[in-house]
Structure formats: structure tokens, C-alpha cells
Motif scaffolding. Structure first.
Motif, PDB file in Angstrom:
ATOM      1  N   PRO A   1      14.273   1.954 -12.853  1.00 14.43           N
ATOM      2  CA  PRO A   1      14.858   0.631 -12.566  1.00 14.43           C
ATOM      3  C   PRO A   1      15.935   0.672 -11.497  1.00 14.43           C
ATOM      4  N   SER A   2      16.819   1.666 -11.510  1.00 15.56           N
ATOM      5  CA  SER A   2      17.870   1.714 -10.495  1.00 15.56           C
ATOM      6  C   SER A   2      17.280   2.010  -9.127  1.00 15.56           C
ATOM      7  N   GLN A   3      16.216   2.815  -9.087  1.00 15.20           N
ATOM      8  CA  GLN A   3      15.561   3.095  -7.822  1.00 15.20           C
ATOM      9  C   GLN A   3      14.837   1.861  -7.306  1.00 15.20           C
ATOM     10  N   ALA A   4      14.252   1.085  -8.196  1.00 14.14           N
ATOM     11  CA  ALA A   4      13.542  -0.123  -7.790  1.00 14.14           C
ATOM     12  C   ALA A   4      14.506  -1.116  -7.147  1.00 14.14           C
ATOM     13  N   ALA A   5      15.703  -1.252  -7.715  1.00 11.24           N
ATOM     14  CA  ALA A   5      16.691  -2.169  -7.151  1.00 11.24           C
ATOM     15  C   ALA A   5      17.129  -1.680  -5.772  1.00 11.24           C
TER      16      ALA A   5
ATOM     17  N   ALA B   1       0.838  -1.204   0.000  1.00  9.80           N
ATOM     18  CA  ALA B   1       0.000   0.000   0.000  1.00  9.80           C
ATOM     19  C   ALA B   1       0.872   1.253   0.000  1.00  9.80           C
ATOM     20  N   ALA B   2       1.952   1.229   0.763  1.00  7.51           N
ATOM     21  CA  ALA B   2       2.863   2.373   0.792  1.00  7.51           C
ATOM     22  C   ALA B   2       3.535   2.565  -0.562  1.00  7.51           C
ATOM     23  N   ARG B   3       3.961   1.463  -1.194  1.00  4.05           N
ATOM     24  CA  ARG B   3       4.584   1.558  -2.529  1.00  4.05           C
ATOM     25  C   ARG B   3       3.600   2.126  -3.542  1.00  4.05           C
ATOM     26  N   GLN B   4       2.353   1.682  -3.480  1.00  6.23           N
ATOM     27  CA  GLN B   4       1.342   2.185  -4.405  1.00  6.23           C
ATOM     28  C   GLN B   4       1.079   3.672  -4.175  1.00  6.23           C
ATOM     29  N   PHE B   5       1.041   4.087  -2.915  1.00  2.21           N
ATOM     30  CA  PHE B   5       0.835   5.495  -2.600  1.00  2.21           C
ATOM     31  C   PHE B   5       1.973   6.341  -3.172  1.00  2.21           C
ATOM     32  N   VAL B   6       3.208   5.916  -2.940  1.00  2.00           N
ATOM     33  CA  VAL B   6       4.366   6.664  -3.436  1.00  2.00           C
ATOM     34  C   VAL B   6       4.372   6.690  -4.964  1.00  2.00           C
TER      35      VAL B   6
ATOM     36  N   PRO C   1      18.250  -0.098  14.935  1.00  2.00           N
ATOM     37  CA  PRO C   1      19.432  -0.609  15.613  1.00  2.00           C
ATOM     38  C   PRO C   1      19.557   0.033  16.999  1.00  2.00           C
ATOM     39  N   ALA C   2      20.288  -0.622  17.877  1.00  2.00           N
ATOM     40  CA  ALA C   2      20.403  -0.152  19.253  1.00  2.00           C
ATOM     41  C   ALA C   2      20.981   1.263  19.329  1.00  2.00           C
ATOM     42  N   ASN C   3      21.831   1.639  18.360  1.00  2.00           N
ATOM     43  CA  ASN C   3      22.461   2.951  18.403  1.00  2.00           C
ATOM     44  C   ASN C   3      21.688   3.994  17.599  1.00  2.00           C
ATOM     45  N   ALA C   4      20.487   3.692  17.165  1.00  3.45           N
ATOM     46  CA  ALA C   4      19.694   4.651  16.382  1.00  3.45           C
ATOM     47  C   ALA C   4      19.296   5.830  17.256  1.00  3.45           C
ATOM     48  N   SER C   5      19.224   6.984  16.634  1.00  2.00           N
ATOM     49  CA  SER C   5      18.842   8.193  17.344  1.00  2.00           C
ATOM     50  C   SER C   5      17.384   8.114  17.771  1.00  2.00           C
ATOM     51  N   LYS C   6      17.108   8.503  19.002  1.00  2.00           N
ATOM     52  CA  LYS C   6      15.728   8.525  19.467  1.00  2.00           C
ATOM     53  C   LYS C   6      15.026   9.776  18.957  1.00  2.00           C
ATOM     54  N   GLN C   7      15.732  10.614  18.207  1.00  2.00           N
ATOM     55  CA  GLN C   7      15.169  11.849  17.697  1.00  2.00           C
ATOM     56  C   GLN C   7      14.565  11.676  16.307  1.00  2.00           C
ATOM     57  N   ASP C   8      14.589  10.474  15.747  1.00  2.00           N
ATOM     58  CA  ASP C   8      14.056  10.242  14.407  1.00  2.00           C
ATOM     59  C   ASP C   8      12.561  10.489  14.371  1.00  2.00           C
ATOM     60  N   VAL C   9      12.131  11.289  13.400  1.00  2.00           N
ATOM     61  CA  VAL C   9      10.705  11.521  13.171  1.00  2.00           C
ATOM     62  C   VAL C   9      10.294  10.595  12.035  1.00  2.00           C
ATOM     63  N   LEU C  10       9.233   9.856  12.222  1.00  2.00           N
ATOM     64  CA  LEU C  10       8.802   8.861  11.249  1.00  2.00           C
ATOM     65  C   LEU C  10       8.039   9.499  10.095  1.00  2.00           C
ATOM     66  N   ASP C  11       8.223   8.930   8.899  1.00  2.00           N
ATOM     67  CA  ASP C  11       7.503   9.380   7.707  1.00  2.00           C
ATOM     68  C   ASP C  11       6.161   8.670   7.571  1.00  2.00           C
ATOM     69  N   PHE C  12       6.092   7.417   8.056  1.00  2.00           N
ATOM     70  CA  PHE C  12       4.902   6.579   7.879  1.00  2.00           C
ATOM     71  C   PHE C  12       4.780   5.656   9.081  1.00  2.00           C
ATOM     72  N   VAL C  13       3.567   5.494   9.591  1.00  2.00           N
ATOM     73  CA  VAL C  13       3.344   4.611  10.738  1.00  2.00           C
ATOM     74  C   VAL C  13       2.113   3.747  10.475  1.00  2.00           C
TER      75      VAL C  13
ATOM     76  N   VAL D   1       9.340   1.099   4.807  1.00  2.00           N
ATOM     77  CA  VAL D   1       8.871   2.379   5.324  1.00  2.00           C
ATOM     78  C   VAL D   1       8.532   2.237   6.793  1.00  2.00           C
ATOM     79  N   GLY D   2       9.025   3.174   7.599  1.00  2.00           N
ATOM     80  CA  GLY D   2       8.730   3.143   9.026  1.00  2.00           C
ATOM     81  C   GLY D   2       9.546   2.129   9.807  1.00  2.00           C
ATOM     82  N   ALA D   3      10.505   1.468   9.159  1.00  2.00           N
ATOM     83  CA  ALA D   3      11.252   0.404   9.815  1.00  2.00           C
ATOM     84  C   ALA D   3      12.001   0.886  11.045  1.00  2.00           C
TER      85      ALA D   3
END
Length: 91
Positions: free
Chosen positions: A19-23, A5-10, A39-51, A31-33
Motif C-alpha cells: 500500500p505505501s508503495q502504491a501511494a 502494461a508496465a505496471r502489470q509487468f512489474v 526537466p531542462a536540467n536533467a542529465s543527458k547521461q540517463d539510461v532509460l529502463d523502459f521505452v 516509467v520512461g518519463a
């Protein structure tokens, strides 16, 4: 199903991926991963694009908050559950 659904929306908003973008997209995190599989060292300040609802439920299980802003796309079920459970941290 949510990934598709996210791929279709985009694709609808910005056109089909070249093709290079698809690969690159095939190997990129979904999305939203960063909300669920960060990862354990990821910033807690990340704002999500999709939830999605699954990410809200994962945050509920882990006791964490999801940082969103006015541009964050929320599925209706994610919005309903996240607001009811006060999972969102608006920035």
C-alpha cells in the motif's frame, strides 16, 4: 495503456506493490518519463529502463537520442521504429 502494461509487468515480475508503495507510485513519474518530460536540467547521461513507441516518436520530433542499455525494456513497436530511425544510443 502502456503505463498499465508496465505496471502489470512489474507486478508479475516482483509481486503487487505494498500500500505505501502504491501511494508513492501514484505520484511518481511514469516509467520512461525522463525521455519525454525531462526537466531542462536533467542529465543527458540517463539510461532509460523502459521505452515505448510514444517516447521514440517524441525523440524523433525533438531530434534527440534515447540512451538505452542491455537491461532497457523496449516495446516491439519502439524497437522497430527506434532502430529504423536510429534513435537509440546504446551504452
Amino acid at each position: 495503456a502502456v503505463d498499465e502494461a508496465a505496471r502489470q509487468f512489474v507486478a508479475h515480475k516482483f509481486g503487487p506493490a505494498a500500500p505505501s508503495q502504491a501511494a508513492a507510485a501514484a505520484t511518481a513519474p511514469r516509467v520512461g518519463a525522463n525521455a519525454v518530460n525531462a526537466p531542462a536540467n536533467a542529465s543527458k547521461q540517463d539510461v532509460l529502463d523502459f521505452v515505448s513507441e510514444a517516447e521514440v516518436r517524441a525523440a524523433m520530433r525533438s531530434g534527440s537520442k534515447l540512451r538505452i542499455n542491455a537491461k532497457t525494456l523496449l516495446t516491439p513497436s519502439a524497437r522497430e521504429l527506434g532502430e529504423a530511425e536510429r534513435i537509440f544510443e546504446r551504452v
